[in-house]
Design an enzyme around this catalytic site. Sequence first.
Site, short mmCIF file in Angstrom:
data_model
loop_
_atom_site.label_atom_id
_atom_site.label_comp_id
_atom_site.label_asym_id
_atom_site.label_seq_id
_atom_site.Cartn_x
_atom_site.Cartn_y
_atom_site.Cartn_z
N ARG A 90 0.80 -1.22 0.00
CA ARG A 90 0.00 0.00 0.00
C ARG A 90 0.83 1.27 0.00
O ARG A 90 0.73 2.08 -0.92
CB ARG A 90 -0.95 0.01 1.20
N TYR A 111 -16.69 13.83 -14.61
CA TYR A 111 -16.46 15.00 -15.46
C TYR A 111 -15.10 14.97 -16.14
O TYR A 111 -14.95 15.50 -17.24
CB TYR A 111 -16.59 16.29 -14.64
N HIS A 138 -7.95 -3.66 -7.78
CA HIS A 138 -7.77 -2.94 -6.51
C HIS A 138 -9.13 -2.72 -5.84
O HIS A 138 -9.74 -1.66 -5.98
CB HIS A 138 -7.09 -1.59 -6.80
#
Length: 808
Positions: free
Chosen positions: A29, A119, A75
Site C-alpha cells: 500500500r 467529469y 484494486h
Amino acid sequence: MAEIIQSLPLEDVIGDRFGRYSKYIIQERALPDVRDGLKPVQRRILYAMYSSGNTYEKNFRKSAKTVGDVIGQFHPHGDTSVYDAMVRLSQDWKLRHVLVEMHGNNGSIDNDPPAAMRYTEAKLSLLSDQLLRDINKETVDFVPNYDDTEMEPMVLPARFPNLLVNGSTGISAGYATDIPPHNLAEVISATLKYIDNPDITVNQLMKNIKGPDFPTGGIIQGIEGIKKAYETGKGKIIIRSKTEMETLRNGRSQIIVTEIPYEVNKSNLVKKIDELRADKKVEGIVEVRDETDRSGLRMAIELKKDVNANAILNFLYKNTDLQVAYNFNMVAISDGRPKLMGIKPMIDSYLNHQIEVVTRRTQHDLSHAEARMHIVEGLIKTLSILDEVIAIIRNSKNKSDAKNNLVSEFDFTKEQAEAIVMLQLYRLTNTDIVALQDEHKDLETLIAKLKHILDDHEALLDVIKNELNDIKAQFKSPRRSVIEAEIAEIKIDKEVIVPSETVMMSVTHEGYIKRTSLRSFNASGKEEIGIKDKDTVLTVQEVNTQDTALVFTNKGRYLLIAVHKLPDIKWKDLGKHVSQIVPIDEDEAIVQAFVVSNFTDDEAIVTATRQGMIKKSLLSGFKSSRTSKPLVAAKVKAGDEIISVMKVNAKNDLQLITLLTHKGMSLTYPLSELPETGLRAAGVKAINLKEADTVVLADTVDDEDTILIATQRGALKRVRATLLQSAKRAQRGMTLLKELKKNPHRVVAAKVCRPEHQTFILRSNNEQYEGSIEDIHLSEQYTNGSFIVDITTFGEIKHLEINMLFKN
C-alpha cells in the site's frame, strides 16, 4: 463447517494480527518499489489504463471508466482513494513528469479538490509508455489478482529510474518515506556513469545529479544535507521560495514570489502572511495578493514606503512556509522488504531490474525469431516442391490429415505443416519466395544479435545504455530548482517584528513589572504609579519596545524579557508579577532590572553577594534565544544571595566600585581589579568580611557622589565618595562608623547619591520618612551620623530609597 474456538492471550492475538496488517500495508500500500518507483495502487492504475488501450496516442477516456476498471479488476478499495491516486499522477506540481494526462479540473496547488471523476477525462502520458514498454514480452512476473480472474504485474518494466525522477511520499506502520523528485536527464546520466563504473563514489555521482529538482522549482540550500542523504538515505535541506523585488509607481516596493517550496499549499501561505500582517506580528506589509494566473504562479506582498524589504522577507522565511525544511527519508521496498537506501543502492537495484527485463525481453524475442525462422524455412522448402505439396493436400481427407501427410512425406514439423496448410494461394507467387528469403536473412541477423546480447554481458549493458540515452534525448528538460551550497542564516531585524515606540517600564521590589504608554504616564502624574501596599518601586525607565529587559534575582539568575512582550498596563494600575511571564521560585526576589538595546562587549554586568563575592561578565554573554526560563547569571553558594547588580562600561578600568558592610566597613577599588568570568562562575572575593558581617551596599561611585547610610538605631550619615580611598580587592577596608561598646550602630541600608538626586525616603513596614538629601550634612569618616527617626515608634528600617521616582 466445524466451529473452532481457540483460547489465546490477547497480546499474542493483537501482536500477530497487527504484524500481518503491518506487513500488508508496508508491502502492498504505502511504500514504493525501488524498481519502478510505484506503489501498488499507482501500478494498477497505469496497467489498467494500458491493458484497456487508454494510451497516449488514443483519445481521452472518462476517469470514472478507468477507476471502475481498477476497482473491478485489480484494486478492490474505495473509488475515492483510487481516483485521488490517479489525479495525483496527473498533477504537474506534485510529479516532476506526470504519468497521466487529464482533461478537466485536476485540483490545484491551493489544494482545491479535482472535479468528480464523471467529469474529467484521462489517458496515459507519453512518458508512462516507457514504464509499461515491453510488458507483454514476459519481462516481468505476473500474479493472480484478488479474485484469481485476471493476472497483474508485480512490477513494471520501468525503462527509466522513475523512483528518483518522480520521488515518493508515504506513511505505513513503522515506516515512512520521503524521496524527492529529480531531473530525468541528470538521473539517467548518473545511471549511465554507474553502469560504466559500479565503484563510482557519491561525490562523483553528484557531478551528474546536482540534487533534487522539484516541479515547483524554488531554491535548495545545503549541499552537505544532499550528500548525506545520497550516502545514507537520510538528510536535511532547506527549500526557499524564489522571490524578486518590484518598485511601484507610488514609490512603494513589493516582494514578488514566483516559486514556492514543494508541497506547500499556496492559499494557506497567502493566508498566513496576511494573518501576520493583520495581527501586527510584522510591520511594513500593506497587503498580500495572490496574482496567480495561467501564465504562472505569482504572489505579491506590497510593502510600506521606506521599509527594509529584505528584513521583512527574512521574517517571512522564518515564520511562514516561504521557506521549509525537507527531510530525506529514502525508504523503498527492495527484495520484498522496506529498506533505507542511499542513491547508489537505488541505482544498483534499478540496474539489476533492467538487466533482468532486457534479458527476459531478449529471450522472448529470440524464441519468437527462431520460431518464425523455422516457419520461413518450411515455406521456402514448400515453394521448391510446390506441386508435390499441393498434390498431397488435395488428396488428403481434411486439414488434420493434410498436416499428417506433409509431416510423413516431406519431414515437415507440425508447426511448419500448420503454416503450409494455412497458406493463402496468392502467396504462391515467384515474388513471395524472394520476400521469404529476405525475411530469412533478416531473421538470421536478428537471432545472431539477440544471442550476442544474451551471451555478452557488456552487449546487454550497451542495450540498456542506448535505450536510456534515447529516453533522455526525448524527455530531458532544464532544471527548475536552483541549488545553493550553504544554508543561509536568517537574521531578523527587530524593527520588522516590533514597531519602534517609546514607553515607560516600571519594576517594583516585590516583582511587579509593566510597560505604559507615554500618554498614560503623562496623563496620570508621575508619582501616581499603581503598586501594592508596602511595595516599593525598584526602577522606572524610559525604554523602547525594541529593547530587551534584563531582570536579575537574588538567586543569581536573570530573566530575558522583550519589552514589547511586557504587559501594556495603565500607569495607575498594578503591573503583572514577573513570575507570570517567566516562572521563578516562590522565595526568589527581584534585585535589579536593566534595559538593553544591543548586547555588546562594551558593557559588563557586575554582581555582588551578601557574603562578599563579586564577579564581572561581559554583557554580550547574557544574550540568549531561550527566554521562557530563568538563566544563570552567577553561581551563588547555599546561604548566600545577590544583593546588587551593576551595569558598567567594560572599557573603563578606572571606574570605582565601593562596598559597605553591616558593621560599617568600606572598601573601594577600580573595575580593573575584577577579572572577566563566564556566567556560571561564582566570581572572586569582593571584601574580607569580619565574623558575622555581611555586605549591605555594592555600587559604582564617582567623585561627585555621596553615600547615604541608615543604621538600625534610626541614624543617617552621608559621606563624600572622595573620602573612600581606592585600594585592592579582597581587603578588610576602612571603617565608616565609629565603634561603640554599648549598642553600636550597624548599617541596615545604604545608597549612593548622584548629583541629580534630591530626596530620600526611609520606609519601615508601617511608616515612611521623607527628607531632602541636602538636609543630611556631610559627616567625617568616624562619626555615626544624626538621628532622623525614633526606631521605637518608626519601626525597623526596610528600605532607603533615593530620589523616589521623579521627585524634584
